[in-house]
Enzyme design. Structure first.
Site, PDB file in Angstrom:
ATOM      1  N   ARG A  93     -44.584 -28.360  33.591  1.00  0.00           N
ATOM      2  CA  ARG A  93     -44.378 -27.468  34.561  1.00  0.00           C
ATOM      3  C   ARG A  93     -44.349 -25.838  34.485  1.00  0.00           C
ATOM      4  NH1 ARG A  93     -38.752 -30.324  36.717  1.00  0.00           N
ATOM      5  NH2 ARG A  93     -38.462 -30.674  34.569  1.00  0.00           N
ATOM      6  N   LYS A 189     -41.755 -26.981  50.481  1.00  0.00           N
ATOM      7  CA  LYS A 189     -40.695 -26.573  49.498  1.00  0.00           C
ATOM      8  C   LYS A 189     -40.833 -25.335  48.573  1.00  0.00           C
ATOM      9  CE  LYS A 189     -40.046 -28.255  44.924  1.00  0.00           C
ATOM     10  NZ  LYS A 189     -40.024 -29.392  44.102  1.00  0.00           N
ATOM     11  N   SER A 220     -35.831 -34.746  38.281  1.00  0.00           N
ATOM     12  CA  SER A 220     -35.130 -34.110  37.441  1.00  0.00           C
ATOM     13  C   SER A 220     -33.631 -33.856  37.858  1.00  0.00           C
ATOM     14  CB  SER A 220     -35.517 -32.767  36.849  1.00  0.00           C
ATOM     15  OG  SER A 220     -34.940 -32.373  35.843  1.00  0.00           O
ATOM     16  N   THR A 221     -33.329 -32.936  38.494  1.00  0.00           N
ATOM     17  CA  THR A 221     -31.780 -32.684  38.966  1.00  0.00           C
ATOM     18  C   THR A 221     -31.578 -33.738  40.183  1.00  0.00           C
ATOM     19  OG1 THR A 221     -32.459 -30.880  40.176  1.00  0.00           O
ATOM     20  CG2 THR A 221     -31.708 -30.365  38.243  1.00  0.00           C
ATOM     21  N   GLY A 222     -32.543 -34.196  40.863  1.00  0.00           N
ATOM     22  CA  GLY A 222     -32.718 -34.809  41.971  1.00  0.00           C
ATOM     23  C   GLY A 222     -32.478 -33.763  43.221  1.00  0.00           C
ATOM     24  N   GLY A 223     -32.574 -32.420  43.117  1.00  0.00           N
ATOM     25  CA  GLY A 223     -32.325 -31.528  44.268  1.00  0.00           C
ATOM     26  C   GLY A 223     -33.469 -31.600  45.259  1.00  0.00           C
TER      27      GLY A 223
HETATM   28  C1  R5P Z   1     -41.764 -30.183  40.820  1.00  0.00           C
HETATM   29  O1  R5P Z   1     -42.688 -29.425  41.858  1.00  0.00           O
HETATM   30  C2  R5P Z   1     -41.826 -31.450  40.835  1.00  0.00           C
HETATM   31  O2  R5P Z   1     -42.949 -32.136  41.254  1.00  0.00           O
HETATM   32  C3  R5P Z   1     -40.634 -32.102  41.174  1.00  0.00           C
HETATM   33  O3  R5P Z   1     -40.552 -32.036  42.552  1.00  0.00           O
HETATM   34  C4  R5P Z   1     -39.470 -31.235  40.483  1.00  0.00           C
HETATM   35  O4  R5P Z   1     -39.802 -31.412  39.197  1.00  0.00           O
HETATM   36  C5  R5P Z   1     -38.100 -32.329  40.748  1.00  0.00           C
HETATM   37  O5  R5P Z   1     -37.064 -31.595  40.148  1.00  0.00           O
HETATM   38  P1  R5P Z   1     -35.524 -31.666  40.814  1.00  0.00           P
HETATM   39  O6  R5P Z   1     -35.175 -33.165  40.729  1.00  0.00           O
HETATM   40  O7  R5P Z   1     -34.851 -30.944  39.846  1.00  0.00           O
HETATM   41  O8  R5P Z   1     -35.623 -31.142  42.107  1.00  0.00           O
END
Ligand code: R5P
Length: 292
Positions: A93, A189, A220-223
């Site tokens: 990323r 987003k 990752s964090t699910g946010g």
């Molecule tokens: C980032 O753009 C990725 O595609 C995922 O949307 C992101 O890594 C998800 O991260 P999190 O679960 O922390 O929101």
């Protein structure tokens, strides 16, 4: 050919070797009291075509060092060729300098892998496919989206709407929709580059009383997924599913996602977790059979 499953991908490595009916050469691994990693090949690999399978999910730095130790040792032990299968490639990323002075982490990781001695590289749904151009050796990013979409099709969810929680996942939902045929859309987003906080703009979808599957490369964090699920629920979606290729699910991600209205979280075994219900072993076995 010999499959060498690394410490993070023991199950996936043995599934691939079963599918290809080729030998597994296990490695012995441990940690020294200060946390350093130790790796030892337990079979003679000189003159062999060695396929190392090691995902680099959390703890990323340890997984990466183990991978580098395996590649370096395989080279030194005179393997004929080394293929690195890294289903989840850490640091992907950080593919550019978002703020002045930042390290372009993925570039450093790729340089390390190539310097250690890989001859070929395979990953799955890398965050930004353009990153693959940084490799000098033959490198490919496979897509596990058809496998994830088929999982939902087999659950009788044909006709479900596929949603990308951000523009970056649009190609993913287009691919899923070819199998689910329920239409697709995406949200906008924004992530604060300093705090990492995510804001998703509301947007109307025709999802009332419809099943919706949110597809992303990583949770990752699910946010991201939970913000998208809240928007869908407000618009009257029936059931909401969260599907991803790489279920990192750090901290309280699971609770966060489920309380936002998601009914089920589905991931692949690129990362080993309790949500890894879809296997990428057939996809990787096919790529190995196909060759470069
Ligand atoms: C980032 O753009 C990725 O595609 C995922 O949307 C992101 O890594 C998800 O991260 P999190 O679960 O922390 O929101």
């Amino acid at each position: 050919m010999m499959i060498v499953p690394g410490p993070t991908s023991v199950n996936l490595g043995s599934k691939i070797s079963n599918l290809l009916e080729i030998k597994v050469a296990p490695v012995e691994f441990k940690f020294f009291p200060d946390g350093e990693s130790y790796i030892r090949f337990t079979e003679d690999i000189s003159g062999e075509d060695v396929v190392i399978v090691q995902s680099t999910g959390p703890p990323q730095d340890t997984s990466l060092i183990q991978l580098l130790l395996m590649i370096d040792a395989a080279k030194d032990l005179e393997a004929r060729s080394i293929v690195a299968i890294v289903p989840y490639l850490a640091y992907a990323r950080q593919d550019k300098r978002f703020r002045p002075g930042e390290a372009i982490s993925i570039r450093a990781v790729i340089e390390l892998l190539e310097t250690a001695g890989i001859d070929r590289f395979i990953t799955v749904n890398i965050h930004n496919p353009e990153v693959m151009d940084e490799f000098v050796v033959p490198a490919e990013s496979l897509s596990a989206i058809p496998q994830l979409a088929k999982y939902f099709k087999d659950k009788d969810l044909t006709g479900a709407f596929s949603l990308a929680p951000d523009k970056g996942a649009v190609e993913i939902v287009k691919e899923a929709d070819k199998i689910l045929n329920g239409g697709y859309g995406w949200l906008e987003k924004e992530r604060n580059i300093v705090t990492g906080e995510v804001t998703i703009e509301e947007k109307e979808f025709n999802v009332k009383d419809k099943n919706v599957i949110i597809f992303d490369d990583i949770i990752s964090t699910g946010g991201t997924v939970s913000s998208a699920a809240e928007i869908l629920k407000k618009q009257g979606a029936k059931k909401v599913y969260a599907a991803c290729v790489h279920p990192l699910l750090v901290g309280d991600a699971r609770e966060r996602i489920l309380t936002s209205g998601v009914d089920e979280i589905v991931g692949t075994d690129c990362i080993s977790s309790s949500f890894s219900v879809v296997s990428v072993a057939p996809l990787i076995a096919e790529a190995l059979k196909r060759g470069v």
